[in-house]
Design an enzyme around this catalytic site. Structure first.
Site, short mmCIF file in Angstrom:
data_model
loop_
_atom_site.label_atom_id
_atom_site.label_comp_id
_atom_site.label_asym_id
_atom_site.label_seq_id
_atom_site.Cartn_x
_atom_site.Cartn_y
_atom_site.Cartn_z
CG ASP A 1 -4.09 -0.65 -12.30
OD1 ASP A 1 -4.39 0.26 -11.51
OD2 ASP A 1 -3.08 -1.38 -12.14
CD1 TRP B 1 3.02 -0.08 -11.53
CD2 TRP B 1 2.63 -2.08 -10.61
NE1 TRP B 1 3.64 -0.12 -10.30
CE2 TRP B 1 3.42 -1.32 -9.71
CE3 TRP B 1 2.26 -3.38 -10.24
CZ2 TRP B 1 3.84 -1.82 -8.48
CZ3 TRP B 1 2.68 -3.87 -9.01
CH2 TRP B 1 3.46 -3.10 -8.14
CE LYS C 1 1.82 3.13 -6.21
NZ LYS C 1 1.42 2.13 -7.20
C1 LIG Z 1 1.46 0.53 -7.41
C2 LIG Z 1 0.60 -0.03 -8.51
C3 LIG Z 1 0.03 -1.32 -8.45
C4 LIG Z 1 0.26 -2.27 -7.28
O1 LIG Z 1 -0.71 -2.06 -6.32
P1 LIG Z 1 -0.84 -2.83 -4.94
O2 LIG Z 1 -1.95 -2.10 -4.26
O3 LIG Z 1 0.47 -2.73 -4.24
O4 LIG Z 1 -1.21 -4.23 -5.25
C5 LIG Z 1 -0.79 -1.71 -9.49
N1 LIG Z 1 -1.03 -0.91 -10.54
C6 LIG Z 1 -0.49 0.32 -10.64
C7 LIG Z 1 -0.81 1.17 -11.82
C8 LIG Z 1 0.32 0.79 -9.63
O5 LIG Z 1 0.85 2.03 -9.71
#
Ligand SMILES: *Cc1c(COP(=O)(O)O)cnc(C)c1O
Length: 371
Positions: free
Chosen positions: A175, A105, A199
């Site tokens: 993030d 990611w 998540k």
């Molecule tokens: C799943 C994930 C993403 C992707 O997110 P979307 O909402 O599908 O764009 C980005 N960063 C992390 C850390 C993730 O686990």
């Protein structure tokens, strides 16, 4: 037999607490205090304005977030933040933003930044297959960078930082999509945090963004493109209280229920952290005791409390593990398509008894292979 929902170890969308699901079930038909289905309540209603306010306050309270932060509920997922962050903070800059490349990611954020301005990868774990995270001695952050960016928990590889990175004189952007509200996170040390819901804290459709007010001062933004689409400008959403166009009312409501659950049933993030630690310890100690039958993917120091990744001796053995676990009612244990292997995601909503049940299955599976 079909999998059972309380045994859903999916990497995302993740499992949600049963008591929340029961309230959602009721709300689909009729939100008790409104008399309408959650799917048909106006985003301009005073009830929904109160939902936004309560959710914002719950997040502030859970994180101890000071007043000088905005709390936004946006669309476009974490992926849109990969672009919105550099569009806002990097366009027109000469010093590079600094990105830490620790897995799948954080890697996705790199090209999005490159399009908007100068950026530098401070450290990359690509050559060693993303099995560990950098120590502080391997990270030389510049005081000139407009910001640093990293991912607190690499969902695919199962790596998690157990400390805050960077320096206090450079804005930190993080993030936190896969560990947001799983533990206290020292939010006030970050200038911008983003986390989509799907998540750990709700269904897909909403992304929480926390921004320190100073980050959007006009001097800092003066280099930003003046033709930034209005909808991609954080200030639009601050002014509109996350209600600039039709927001995902349903997803936001479910996240509200999850924050109420965290506060009222769990008792806050420190307690949530304790529970998450016991769940992770159960699985990691099993891997470590298995005499190489189960091989943990991540360096012990950097193991994720949310995503426990491991391999078995051969891909065939992994396929058998997945087939038998599915037949036993477990779901979502296949590793990400980028890495293969096995991944047990043990987000907030997955209760300790489910992890105990998985541990029992794993011990039994190992025993049966030996015979
Ligand atoms: C799943 C994930 C993403 C992707 O997110 P979307 O909402 O599908 O764009 C980005 N960063 C992390 C850390 C993730 O686990």
């Amino acid at each position: 037999m079909n999998p059972r929902n309380r045994l859903n170890f999916s990497g995302g969308p993740g499992a949600l607490p049963e008591s929340v699901l029961l309230q959602v079930q009721q709300a689909i038909v009729e939100v008790p205090e409104v008399g309408l289905s959650i799917l048909g309540i106006s985003h301009r209603s005073s009830w929904f304005a109160a939902v936004i306010t309560e959710l914002e306050n719950n997040i502030r309270q859970l994180l101890g977030l000071p007043e000088n932060y905005h709390v936004l509920f946006l669309q476009g997922g974490a992926t849109q933040q990969f672009s919105m962050v550099p569009m806002t903070l990097l366009q027109g800059k000469t010093a590079p933003a600094e990105y830490v490349h620790t897995g799948y990611w954080s890697g996705k954020a790199l090209p999005a930044a490159q399009r908007e301005g100068p950026m530098r990868v401070v450290w990359s774990g690509a050559a060693s297959g993303f099995r560990q995270l950098p120590g502080d001695a391997e990270l030389a952050f510049s005081a000139e960078a407009p910001y640093i960016h990293y991912v607190s928990n690499e969902t695919v590889e199962g790596l998690q930082f157990h400390r805050v990175l960077g320096r206090d004189d450079v804005p930190r952007v993080c993030d936190m999509s896969s560990d947001f509200l799983s533990k206290p996170c020292e939010a006030q040390r970050f200038s911008l945090i983003y986390a989509h819901a799907q998540k750990n804290i709700g269904p897909a459709g909403v992304t929480v963004v926390l921004i320190r007010d100073e980050l959007l001062r006009d001097e800092l933004l003066r280099d930003a493109s003046t033709d930034l689409p209005e909808f991609l400008d954080y200030r639009t959403h601050i002014k509109a209280h996350s209600n600039a166009n039709t927001p995902p009312v349903f997803a936001i409501y479910v996240v509200l229920l999850v924050t109420r659950w965290l506060m009222q049933e769990i008792g806050g993030l420190a307690r949530m952290d304790q529970i998450n630690r016991s769940k992770a310890a159960l699985l990691y100690s099993l891997l470590d005791r298995s005499e190489g039958f189960y091989r943990a993917r991540a360096e012990p120091r950097d193991r994720s409390l949310m995503n426990v990744t491991f391999n078995l001796a051969t891909p065939e053995m992994e396929q058998r593990f997945l087939a038998e676990s599915l037949a036993a009612g477990f779901s979502g244990l296949a590793g990400h398509r980028a890495t293969g292997g096995i991944r047990a995601s043990i987000y907030n909503g997955l209760a300790l008894p489910a992890v105990e049940q998985l541990a029992g299955f794993m011990e039994d599976f190992q025993r049966r292979q030996k015979r």
